[in-house]
Write a protein that holds these residues in place. Structure first.
Motif, PDB file in Angstrom:
ATOM      1  N   ASP A   1     -21.758  -6.354 -29.306  1.00 21.13           N
ATOM      2  CA  ASP A   1     -21.805  -5.270 -28.316  1.00 21.13           C
ATOM      3  C   ASP A   1     -22.502  -5.743 -27.042  1.00 21.13           C
ATOM      4  N   VAL A   2     -21.959  -6.805 -26.452  1.00 20.46           N
ATOM      5  CA  VAL A   2     -22.577  -7.407 -25.269  1.00 20.46           C
ATOM      6  C   VAL A   2     -22.434  -6.479 -24.067  1.00 20.46           C
ATOM      7  N   ARG A   3     -23.551  -6.210 -23.425  1.00 17.14           N
ATOM      8  CA  ARG A   3     -23.556  -5.416 -22.204  1.00 17.14           C
ATOM      9  C   ARG A   3     -23.645  -6.293 -20.963  1.00 17.14           C
ATOM     10  N   HIS A   4     -24.182  -7.487 -21.136  1.00 19.63           N
ATOM     11  CA  HIS A   4     -24.282  -8.432 -20.023  1.00 19.63           C
ATOM     12  C   HIS A   4     -24.369  -9.827 -20.627  1.00 19.63           C
ATOM     13  N   LEU A   5     -23.696 -10.787 -19.997  1.00 21.28           N
ATOM     14  CA  LEU A   5     -23.636 -12.159 -20.505  1.00 21.28           C
ATOM     15  C   LEU A   5     -24.125 -13.111 -19.421  1.00 21.28           C
ATOM     16  N   ILE A   6     -25.041 -13.994 -19.797  1.00 21.81           N
ATOM     17  CA  ILE A   6     -25.564 -15.001 -18.872  1.00 21.81           C
ATOM     18  C   ILE A   6     -25.294 -16.374 -19.471  1.00 21.81           C
ATOM     19  N   ILE A   7     -24.623 -17.241 -18.691  1.00 22.70           N
ATOM     20  CA  ILE A   7     -24.266 -18.567 -19.193  1.00 22.70           C
ATOM     21  C   ILE A   7     -24.628 -19.623 -18.165  1.00 22.70           C
ATOM     22  N   GLY A   8     -24.670 -20.866 -18.618  1.00 23.61           N
ATOM     23  CA  GLY A   8     -24.826 -21.973 -17.694  1.00 23.61           C
ATOM     24  C   GLY A   8     -23.559 -22.168 -16.883  1.00 23.61           C
ATOM     25  N   ASP A   9     -23.678 -22.790 -15.741  1.00 19.10           N
ATOM     26  CA  ASP A   9     -22.523 -22.900 -14.841  1.00 19.10           C
ATOM     27  C   ASP A   9     -21.447 -23.862 -15.336  1.00 19.10           C
ATOM     28  N   ASP A  10     -21.731 -24.613 -16.411  1.00 14.86           N
ATOM     29  CA  ASP A  10     -20.736 -25.543 -16.953  1.00 14.86           C
ATOM     30  C   ASP A  10     -20.260 -25.119 -18.342  1.00 14.86           C
ATOM     31  N   PHE A  11     -20.470 -23.879 -18.722  1.00 16.55           N
ATOM     32  CA  PHE A  11     -20.152 -23.416 -20.067  1.00 16.55           C
ATOM     33  C   PHE A  11     -18.641 -23.329 -20.281  1.00 16.55           C
ATOM     34  N   ARG A  12     -18.177 -23.929 -21.394  1.00 11.35           N
ATOM     35  CA  ARG A  12     -16.783 -23.819 -21.832  1.00 11.35           C
ATOM     36  C   ARG A  12     -16.758 -23.451 -23.301  1.00 11.35           C
TER      37      ARG A  12
ATOM     38  N   PRO B   1     -22.242  -9.902 -37.270  1.00 11.02           N
ATOM     39  CA  PRO B   1     -21.648  -8.810 -38.045  1.00 11.02           C
ATOM     40  C   PRO B   1     -20.253  -8.442 -37.521  1.00 11.02           C
ATOM     41  N   GLU B   2     -19.492  -7.783 -38.363  1.00  9.33           N
ATOM     42  CA  GLU B   2     -18.175  -7.316 -37.929  1.00  9.33           C
ATOM     43  C   GLU B   2     -18.291  -6.266 -36.838  1.00  9.33           C
ATOM     44  N   ARG B   3     -19.345  -5.469 -36.897  1.00 10.61           N
ATOM     45  CA  ARG B   3     -19.549  -4.432 -35.898  1.00 10.61           C
ATOM     46  C   ARG B   3     -21.030  -4.326 -35.575  1.00 10.61           C
ATOM     47  N   ALA B   4     -21.356  -4.419 -34.309  1.00  6.67           N
ATOM     48  CA  ALA B   4     -22.755  -4.391 -33.892  1.00  6.67           C
ATOM     49  C   ALA B   4     -23.362  -3.013 -34.085  1.00  6.67           C
ATOM     50  N   THR B   5     -24.662  -2.985 -34.352  1.00  9.43           N
ATOM     51  CA  THR B   5     -25.398  -1.728 -34.452  1.00  9.43           C
ATOM     52  C   THR B   5     -26.352  -1.542 -33.280  1.00  9.43           C
ATOM     53  N   GLN B   6     -26.456  -2.553 -32.414  1.00 13.94           N
ATOM     54  CA  GLN B   6     -27.369  -2.480 -31.284  1.00 13.94           C
ATOM     55  C   GLN B   6     -26.781  -3.305 -30.140  1.00 13.94           C
ATOM     56  N   PRO B   7     -26.835  -2.804 -28.916  1.00 12.53           N
ATOM     57  CA  PRO B   7     -26.299  -3.574 -27.791  1.00 12.53           C
ATOM     58  C   PRO B   7     -27.148  -4.796 -27.496  1.00 12.53           C
ATOM     59  N   SER B   8     -26.553  -5.784 -26.837  1.00 17.13           N
ATOM     60  CA  SER B   8     -27.282  -7.014 -26.533  1.00 17.13           C
ATOM     61  C   SER B   8     -26.977  -7.496 -25.126  1.00 17.13           C
ATOM     62  N   VAL B   9     -27.952  -8.161 -24.564  1.00 13.78           N
ATOM     63  CA  VAL B   9     -27.739  -9.021 -23.399  1.00 13.78           C
ATOM     64  C   VAL B   9     -27.778 -10.435 -23.958  1.00 13.78           C
TER      65      VAL B   9
ATOM     66  N   PHE C   1     -12.475 -15.059 -29.372  1.00 12.61           N
ATOM     67  CA  PHE C   1     -13.924 -15.251 -29.398  1.00 12.61           C
ATOM     68  C   PHE C   1     -14.611 -14.095 -28.674  1.00 12.61           C
ATOM     69  N   VAL C   2     -14.112 -13.754 -27.507  1.00  9.90           N
ATOM     70  CA  VAL C   2     -14.714 -12.658 -26.751  1.00  9.90           C
ATOM     71  C   VAL C   2     -14.601 -11.347 -27.513  1.00  9.90           C
ATOM     72  N   GLU C   3     -13.402 -11.028 -27.998  1.00  8.34           N
ATOM     73  CA  GLU C   3     -13.169  -9.741 -28.641  1.00  8.34           C
ATOM     74  C   GLU C   3     -13.921  -9.631 -29.973  1.00  8.34           C
ATOM     75  N   ASN C   4     -13.805 -10.644 -30.821  1.00  7.80           N
ATOM     76  CA  ASN C   4     -14.371 -10.547 -32.168  1.00  7.80           C
ATOM     77  C   ASN C   4     -15.883 -10.726 -32.188  1.00  7.80           C
ATOM     78  N   MET C   5     -16.382 -11.663 -31.408  1.00 11.02           N
ATOM     79  CA  MET C   5     -17.799 -12.002 -31.491  1.00 11.02           C
ATOM     80  C   MET C   5     -18.634 -11.275 -30.445  1.00 11.02           C
ATOM     81  N   LEU C   6     -18.178 -11.256 -29.207  1.00 11.58           N
ATOM     82  CA  LEU C   6     -18.998 -10.675 -28.149  1.00 11.58           C
ATOM     83  C   LEU C   6     -18.881  -9.159 -28.094  1.00 11.58           C
ATOM     84  N   VAL C   7     -17.654  -8.661 -28.127  1.00  8.97           N
ATOM     85  CA  VAL C   7     -17.455  -7.218 -27.976  1.00  8.97           C
ATOM     86  C   VAL C   7     -17.770  -6.483 -29.265  1.00  8.97           C
ATOM     87  N   ARG C   8     -17.095  -6.841 -30.362  1.00  4.97           N
ATOM     88  CA  ARG C   8     -17.295  -6.119 -31.622  1.00  4.97           C
ATOM     89  C   ARG C   8     -18.597  -6.518 -32.310  1.00  4.97           C
ATOM     90  N   GLY C   9     -18.806  -7.806 -32.455  1.00  4.30           N
ATOM     91  CA  GLY C   9     -19.934  -8.267 -33.262  1.00  4.30           C
ATOM     92  C   GLY C   9     -21.290  -8.098 -32.614  1.00  4.30           C
TER      93      GLY C   9
END
Length: 311
Positions: free
Chosen positions: A114-125, A8-16, A104-112
């Motif tokens: 509402d990421v509060r914590h992000l967990i990725i693999g050590d080789d993520f690009r 979504p353009e704007r999240a309605t619920q926070p996510s991990v 990508f971070v601003e549009n998808m993670l922050v706005r879309g």
């Protein structure tokens, strides 16, 4: 688990959140998902996974992209089984491929999301030209107010647990090794469709299971366990390949149940690959093929005598 096809353009619920392909949902993925759910519960947020269809490597180089270990349906079933609350399956297209890592971070993670914590693999690009990495995520996370955590590599018997390692084990016919990496036997699920009924003509009727992808991760003749026919798994023999004896070209999955005779057209079955009996081969006649299948049946029954199926 909710499955959504767009952010979504704007999240309605926070996510991990965790981002990745999760092909096969192997033991490394499972460890990450366990951590994801733990962090989400602690932060009172939705345990969320973001994945892409097609995989970026399939988008950029479809001819050389690795074979898929699982269909999207199977991937989502595994994600749900490991406690994920929400899965976003986003179409990977030209617009996403050209998006900068910062956008990508601003549009998808922050706005879309509402990421509060992000967990990725050590080789993520990520991002255009794969310019985004862990350091960039840490920097952007500090700015936007979310934490970033890298899941360390999991090793098993000195080998990095990865989808590539699972593919290599399957290609070698090392099904025990693949099962160790996956945490379960490798399986393919699909619906039984009508075939040419050649199996019936040689007294070995088969269930033909539709394949979602044209490049399976393994080929050959296998002892298998089939779920979806009865309360307990049914033992069988599966041929996964092009069927060269009858002029086949496209990969096909055929299963002959050892002690089952009822019709199963339309049933949705899951075939667990337990032991490789041999490579697929071409025979000069249907009679020669029938004799080989008889030997395969004897070999499979001998294997199941030593490895009885569990209810």
């Amino acid at each position: 688990m909710q499955v959504l096809r767009r952010i979504p353009e704007r999240a309605t619920q926070p996510s991990v959140l965790s981002i990745g392909n999760f092909d096969g949902v192997h033991r490394g993925h499972q460890g990450l998902l366990d951590l994801l759910v733990e962090r989400a519960r602690a932060l009172d947020a939705a345990a969320t996974v973001l994945t892409f269809e097609p995989h970026p490597r399939e988008y950029f180089s479809p001819e050389t992209a690795p074979t898929r270990l699982a269909s999207m349906r199977d991937k989502l079933l595994q994600l749900a089984a490991h406690g994920v609350d929400r899965a976003y399956v986003c179409r990977f297209d030209a617009g996403l491929a050209a998006m900068s890592a910062e956008d990508f971070v601003e549009n998808m993670l922050v706005r879309g999301l509402d990421v509060r914590h992000l967990i990725i693999g050590d080789d993520f690009r990520f991002g255009a030209r794969r310019q985004g990495d862990f350091a960039l995520l840490q920097r952007e996370g500090a700015r936007a107010g979310f934490g970033v955590e890298a899941m360390p590599t999991l090793e098993h018997d000195g080998v990095r647990v990865s989808s590539s390692a699972v593919r290599a084990a399957l290609a070698d016919g090392a099904l025990d090794r693949a099962a160790e990496l996956l945490g379960r036997p490798y399986s393919i699920a699909g619906r039984v469709v009508a075939g040419k009924q050649l199996g019936r003509s040689i007294a070995y009727p088969t269930a033909n299971i539709a394949l979602r992808h044209r490049r399976p991760a393994l080929t050959g003749v296998f002892a298998v366990a089939v779920e979806g026919l009865a309360p307990a798994p049914v033992a069988g023999i599966a041929n996964l390949g092009s069927r060269p004896t009858v002029g086949g070209q496209c990969p096909n999955l055929e299963v002959h149940m050892l002690d089952w005779s009822a019709e199963c057209y339309g049933a949705h079955l899951r075939v667990h690959f337990l032991h490789k009996l041999r490579d697929e081969a071409r025979y000069d006649s249907l009679d020669a093929l029938k004799q080989q299948i008889r030997r395969d049946e004897a070999a499979a029954r001998a294997w199941f005598a030593d490895h009885p199926l569990q209810d």
